[in-house]
Scaffold this motif. Structure first.
Motif, short mmCIF file in Angstrom:
data_model
loop_
_atom_site.label_atom_id
_atom_site.label_comp_id
_atom_site.label_asym_id
_atom_site.label_seq_id
_atom_site.Cartn_x
_atom_site.Cartn_y
_atom_site.Cartn_z
N ARG A 93 41.33 19.23 60.51
CA ARG A 93 42.51 18.66 61.16
C ARG A 93 43.77 19.27 60.55
N ALA A 94 44.89 18.95 61.16
CA ALA A 94 46.16 19.50 60.66
C ALA A 94 46.49 18.98 59.27
N ASP A 95 46.00 17.77 58.92
CA ASP A 95 46.30 17.20 57.60
C ASP A 95 45.13 17.34 56.64
N GLY A 107 32.11 29.02 36.59
CA GLY A 107 33.33 28.69 37.31
C GLY A 107 33.55 29.54 38.54
N VAL A 108 32.52 29.69 39.39
CA VAL A 108 32.65 30.47 40.62
C VAL A 108 33.58 29.73 41.57
N PRO A 109 34.67 30.37 42.04
CA PRO A 109 35.62 29.66 42.91
C PRO A 109 35.10 29.55 44.34
N VAL A 110 35.35 28.42 44.96
CA VAL A 110 35.05 28.18 46.37
C VAL A 110 36.25 27.47 46.97
N VAL A 111 36.41 27.62 48.28
CA VAL A 111 37.47 26.90 48.99
C VAL A 111 36.95 25.51 49.32
N ALA A 112 37.70 24.50 48.90
CA ALA A 112 37.29 23.11 49.12
C ALA A 112 38.21 22.46 50.14
N LEU A 113 37.61 21.92 51.19
CA LEU A 113 38.34 21.19 52.22
C LEU A 113 37.99 19.71 52.13
N GLU A 114 38.99 18.87 52.34
CA GLU A 114 38.77 17.42 52.38
C GLU A 114 39.32 16.89 53.68
N GLY A 115 38.53 16.00 54.31
CA GLY A 115 38.91 15.48 55.62
C GLY A 115 40.24 14.78 55.61
N ALA A 120 40.97 12.37 65.27
CA ALA A 120 40.64 13.30 66.35
C ALA A 120 41.58 14.49 66.29
N ALA A 121 41.10 15.61 66.82
CA ALA A 121 41.94 16.81 66.83
C ALA A 121 43.11 16.62 67.77
N SER A 122 44.25 17.14 67.39
CA SER A 122 45.45 17.01 68.22
C SER A 122 45.98 18.39 68.58
N GLY A 123 45.14 19.19 69.22
CA GLY A 123 45.55 20.52 69.61
C GLY A 123 45.16 21.55 68.56
N PRO A 124 45.63 22.77 68.73
CA PRO A 124 45.29 23.84 67.78
C PRO A 124 45.78 23.50 66.37
N VAL A 125 44.94 23.82 65.40
CA VAL A 125 45.29 23.54 64.00
C VAL A 125 46.17 24.66 63.48
N PRO A 126 47.35 24.35 62.95
CA PRO A 126 48.20 25.40 62.40
C PRO A 126 47.63 25.92 61.09
N THR A 127 48.38 26.81 60.49
CA THR A 127 47.95 27.34 59.19
C THR A 127 47.87 26.21 58.17
N LEU A 128 46.73 26.13 57.49
CA LEU A 128 46.55 25.11 56.46
C LEU A 128 47.21 25.59 55.18
#
Length: 371
Positions: A93-95, A107-115, A120-128
């Motif tokens: 989502r956008a947030d 310490g292998v780096p990974v990209v972590a996303l949190e909901g 619900a989605a509100s259109g195209p997601v801009p740059t995070l």
């Protein structure tokens, strides 16, 4: 049969190889990263140490994709742009919050996303946009913290030196006054009841010497004894001792069975009973309606030290009518010398002096209220 067997084996091997190839292609399309993906742009505000193309992307701790591109931002060299490809059903989502996580001992780096909070989605997601400091490792965070501490110490070097000098002066003062501090602590222990348990005190009561009278003394109304009043010094169970020109103290091993005002009230009632006074006087707490009230103020109740120690008792007595007017008032005093300066001798002298005072109070009251 022998000439046909190798062809069967070769055919089975070829079929197995074809099945393996199809299985590998299926895995690549569905699990291995070649299936349908949705791409998102991510911008980091700082460095991303160790992050590589192909690094895993986790959503709430579950792997959902990988990093497909890394590049420096053209408009700001401090920023890093990344592109991630995740499964189409990943609820980005956008947030959605973005950060770096370091896994394993290395310490292998990974990209972590949190909901995010949006359901619900509100259109195209801009740059995070990742939070500031999201790319910091534990080592880098520790370095930054130490750098800030060092800066604070450098800016406050003079006040710190002054504080340390004051602490040194204070500790030297404590060292010089250790004996006094020990005495203060010991005094506090005695005041609060701490320290070694004190030996139990012997409890004494006043003893009246007069025997019960056979002839009744009739009063013209019901007499009630109010609770005697006294200054705070005499509202105690201690057997008080006062040296000439000094402050009051007490015997350490003896005490009265009740506070002095309660003791005086009880023994005065006993004296009226011994004198066969009717109707018998009562206490205010008994709830009996009174015609007269006997008010007693304790003026002195202590041992006076000197050439010859003696027990001194002084009472101020007033008789009040039913309307509260003063019918009569008088002071009573008595003193007895101590045979020896100790607790039992003091109790004996007090008993003799109080017997005299109580007898005088009862006789005077009987004369005033005689029917």
């Amino acid at each position: 049969m022998e000439t046909r067997a190798p062809f069967v084996i070769v055919g089975a091997f070829i079929l197995a190889a074809i099945a393996a190839v199809f299985g590998f292609v299926y895995w690549l399309n569905n699990t291995g990263g070649l299936g349908a993906r949705t791409s998102y742009n991510i911008q980091f505000s700082g460095s991303v140490p160790g992050l590589l193309v192909g690094a895993a992307v986790l959503f709430n701790g579950i792997r959902v994709g990988e990093v497909t591109s890394l590049a420096l931002a053209a408009d700001s060299p401090r920023k890093v742009n990344a592109v991630i490809a995740v499964l189409p059903d990943t609820p980005v989502r956008a947030d959605t919050k973005v950060g770096l996580d370091f896994q394993g001992l290395t310490g292998v780096p990974v990209v972590a996303l949190e909901g995010g909070a949006q359901l619900a989605a509100s259109g195209p997601v801009p740059t995070l946009v990742a939070e500031p400091g999201a790319g910091q490792s534990m080592t880098q965070a520790a370095r930054d913290a130490l750098r800030r501490v060092d800066s604070i110490l450098a800016d406050n070097a003079e006040p710190l030196q002054s504080t340390l000098a004051n602490l040194k002066t204070f500790s030297e003062g404590l060292a010089r006054n250790t004996g006094k501090l020990d005495n203060i602590v010991a005094g506090l222990e005695r005041m609060t009841g701490g320290g070694p348990a004190a030996a139990p005190k012997i409890v004494y009561d006043l003893t009246l010497s007069r025997q019960r009278a056979t002839t009744p003394r009739q009063l013209k109304g019901q007499l009630v004894l109010a609770d005697p009043s006294a200054i705070l010094m005499f509202d105690t169970q201690r057997i008080l001792v006062t040296p000439p020109g000094g402050d009051a103290s007490a015997f350490a091993d003896v005490q009265w069975g009740d506070s002095i005002p309660k003791l005086v009230q009880a023994k005065l009632l006993q004296s009226f009973e011994n004198d066969n006074v009717t109707p018998p006087p009562a206490r205010e707490i008994d709830g009996i309606e009174s015609d007269y009230r006997l008010l007693v103020e304790i003026r002195t109740f202590q041992i006076e030290l000197g050439d010859q120690p003696r027990a001194e008792i002084g009472l101020s007595v007033r008789i009040l009518g039913k309307e509260g007017h003063i019918v009569a008032a008088r002071s009573f005093e008595a003193a007895r010398r101590l045979e020896t300066n100790n607790g039992p001798a003091a109790v004996k002298a007090f008993s003799e002096a109080f017997s005299t005072v109580a007898s005088d109070v009862v006789g005077w009251t009987g004369e005033i209220l005689r029917q």
